[in-house]
Design a protein around this motif. Sequence first.
Motif, PDB file in Angstrom:
ATOM      1  N   ALA A 264      97.784 -14.397 -78.836  1.00 53.33           N
ATOM      2  CA  ALA A 264      97.227 -13.099 -79.242  1.00 53.33           C
ATOM      3  C   ALA A 264      96.826 -12.951 -81.011  1.00 53.33           C
ATOM      4  N   ARG A 265      95.194 -12.395 -81.250  1.00 54.47           N
ATOM      5  CA  ARG A 265      94.558 -11.684 -82.376  1.00 54.47           C
ATOM      6  C   ARG A 265      94.868 -11.048 -82.856  1.00 54.47           C
ATOM      7  N   GLU A 266      93.950 -10.751 -84.070  1.00 56.96           N
ATOM      8  CA  GLU A 266      93.874  -9.423 -84.103  1.00 56.96           C
ATOM      9  C   GLU A 266      93.841  -8.214 -83.863  1.00 56.96           C
ATOM     10  N   ARG A 267      94.531  -6.837 -83.624  1.00 53.92           N
ATOM     11  CA  ARG A 267      94.022  -6.052 -82.620  1.00 53.92           C
ATOM     12  C   ARG A 267      92.432  -5.558 -82.398  1.00 53.92           C
ATOM     13  N   ASP A 288      95.253  -7.627 -75.938  1.00 53.54           N
ATOM     14  CA  ASP A 288      95.789  -6.041 -76.456  1.00 53.54           C
ATOM     15  C   ASP A 288      96.469  -5.511 -75.360  1.00 53.54           C
ATOM     16  N   ASP A 289      95.751  -5.461 -74.063  1.00 56.51           N
ATOM     17  CA  ASP A 289      96.157  -4.526 -72.962  1.00 56.51           C
ATOM     18  C   ASP A 289      95.357  -5.435 -71.597  1.00 56.51           C
ATOM     19  N   ALA A 290      95.562  -4.388 -70.436  1.00 52.54           N
ATOM     20  CA  ALA A 290      95.476  -4.936 -69.207  1.00 52.54           C
ATOM     21  C   ALA A 290      93.935  -4.336 -69.445  1.00 52.54           C
ATOM     22  N   VAL A 291      92.939  -3.150 -70.118  1.00 51.66           N
ATOM     23  CA  VAL A 291      91.501  -2.961 -70.213  1.00 51.66           C
ATOM     24  C   VAL A 291      90.881  -4.208 -71.042  1.00 51.66           C
ATOM     25  N   GLN A 292      91.355  -4.402 -72.396  1.00 52.47           N
ATOM     26  CA  GLN A 292      90.724  -5.515 -72.646  1.00 52.47           C
ATOM     27  C   GLN A 292      90.603  -6.526 -71.517  1.00 52.47           C
TER      28      GLN A 292
END
Length: 605
Positions: A264-267, A288-292
Amino acid sequence: MSSESPLPNHLLPHDSLAELSRGEGGPATVDLLVGAERSRRLLLLRTLDDTTGLGPAWDLLSRAQLRAPSVVDDVLMYPQTGMWLAGALRRLRGSAAAEEPPLWVELGHASALAAAAALRAELDFSVEVPVRLGKVPLPTLGCAVVPTTVPWARATVRSEAGHAVVETPGATVTVPPPGSAGPGWHSVRRLVVGPPGARLEVALDDVDPYRTYPRPTEPRPLPEEAAAQWREVLEQAWAVLLREQPDTAEAMRRGVFSLSPTPARERFRPRSVTSGDAFGGIQVSEPDDAVQLAVTLVHEFQHTKLGGLLHLTPLLRRDADSGTELWYAPWRDDPRPLPGLLQGIYAFMGITRFWGTRRTAPGMDALAHFEFALWRTHVAAALDQVHRHRHFTPLGTQLSDSLRNRCARWLREPVPEEPLALALMCAADHATRWRVHHLRPPATAVEQTVRAWLDGEDRPPGALAAEPDVVPDPSARWLDSLAMLVRHRLGGVDDGRRSPEDPEKAAARVTGALSGDALLAAGDPTAARHAYVAHLGREPGRAGAWAGLGRALEQAGTDPEAARLLCHRPERARAVQLALSQATDAPPDPVRLAAWLGSSPPRPA
């Protein structure tokens, strides 16, 4: 492998070309691209055999093809196979750096491919394969872990009567059935998500050395907990795509074959990569989440489709020296050559389409409107730069015109006032930051301007109005900081209301952001002005502070000449201030200097 049947000719019908020119491409079109890619892989493999003589690997692949042709097709079409083939041929032709691993290890990967195909075809065989830093990868299946005291060695893969092993002088690892675990063995996980009739099946590949683009990396198996998290978020992302982008999802089922996970990287700052050589493969950081993740899949699938098209026909003239011309890409920190800019345009058309659909769903917040408005503005700016460029082929011109027309329709769609204003501000800010980093006024003009300032002239010399040169600045990073801060603001909901945050704390959450950026994103341009001026007092060459100062002045409606200069020609202020800082112990106030530089018209040189 058998070469008795000639490879088919691959032609895209008019309807498919029209789809791809609009930035789309349905299942039938993607099937055509996949078929063409299969032929390309066969040609590359044949070329590699003609060049080096693959010997036992070729013979074993031929046996597997006779026994189970669909298995060999699956191994051949695996994205990492395409990456390996192209890289090995470039290396043999001297167009790639001769880096580790040694050439014999890279060419020996053909035997690993053959072993994987033969295992899946249930053949009896024995073949020698490379050991890479203690691991023996078998594409589409997994990798064995063996003890070794040297980085590069050899192992034997052997199968007899359904029992398969990887053997080295120090260890024997049993190869379990596909998808199964075992001592010393890491399996390639298969993720199957979605309802019957609309399932997406991909490999979650953390072990193939050619899963990362553009350079290979050695296997790094994921812990089970991390793999389970990937499965869950992919399930959710696929549900988003089926609901909001059903046509794209149906095409994606035919053209996305593997995901290569990275940390993972920065939000709000994921990293994803595709390669034209690895058709169907996506390297992607933990989202970050499913949409991303859904957005990322759309983004990279656009690259996949365009890469497949480019393997069939050029969009830029082959004799055009387009690589020497550098362009502004609103989604990048660095100047880009025309082919790279075209790739970005095509990918971000998909992202704009995604947000254009998503923002109409019930319950969508301001962030979806902001993303749509931001990306349509960025894509339009890029398309305007290259409109009817002389380097386009007729098909390239058709594609560019079609994308531009579609983007023009998006620009006419209404967007709520606040997210629209924020999107326009962030788009303009990114362009300004890019200018101040990468454009350089003529040195003689800067010298003349410094003398004019020190002599008390009422306006700068006309020489400063000359077109600046594009000089790539390798320090240019995080030019999207303002947009990131806006995303944090719009996406950070507490009890249904956005709560203000200390600017220093807000800036600290976004790499590259200044406190002035946080104040600007929060809607306080007056405080942002003071913060930027203070920063320039400490660091007169800070490009982002010059760009942000111009935006703050513009938003506050003060010092119009300084605002205009810093929003449209910030490189002049930065270059002159740096020169003045060397010539005098007391460099001028940045706003006062920018206002003087922005006085119009410049006096004759």
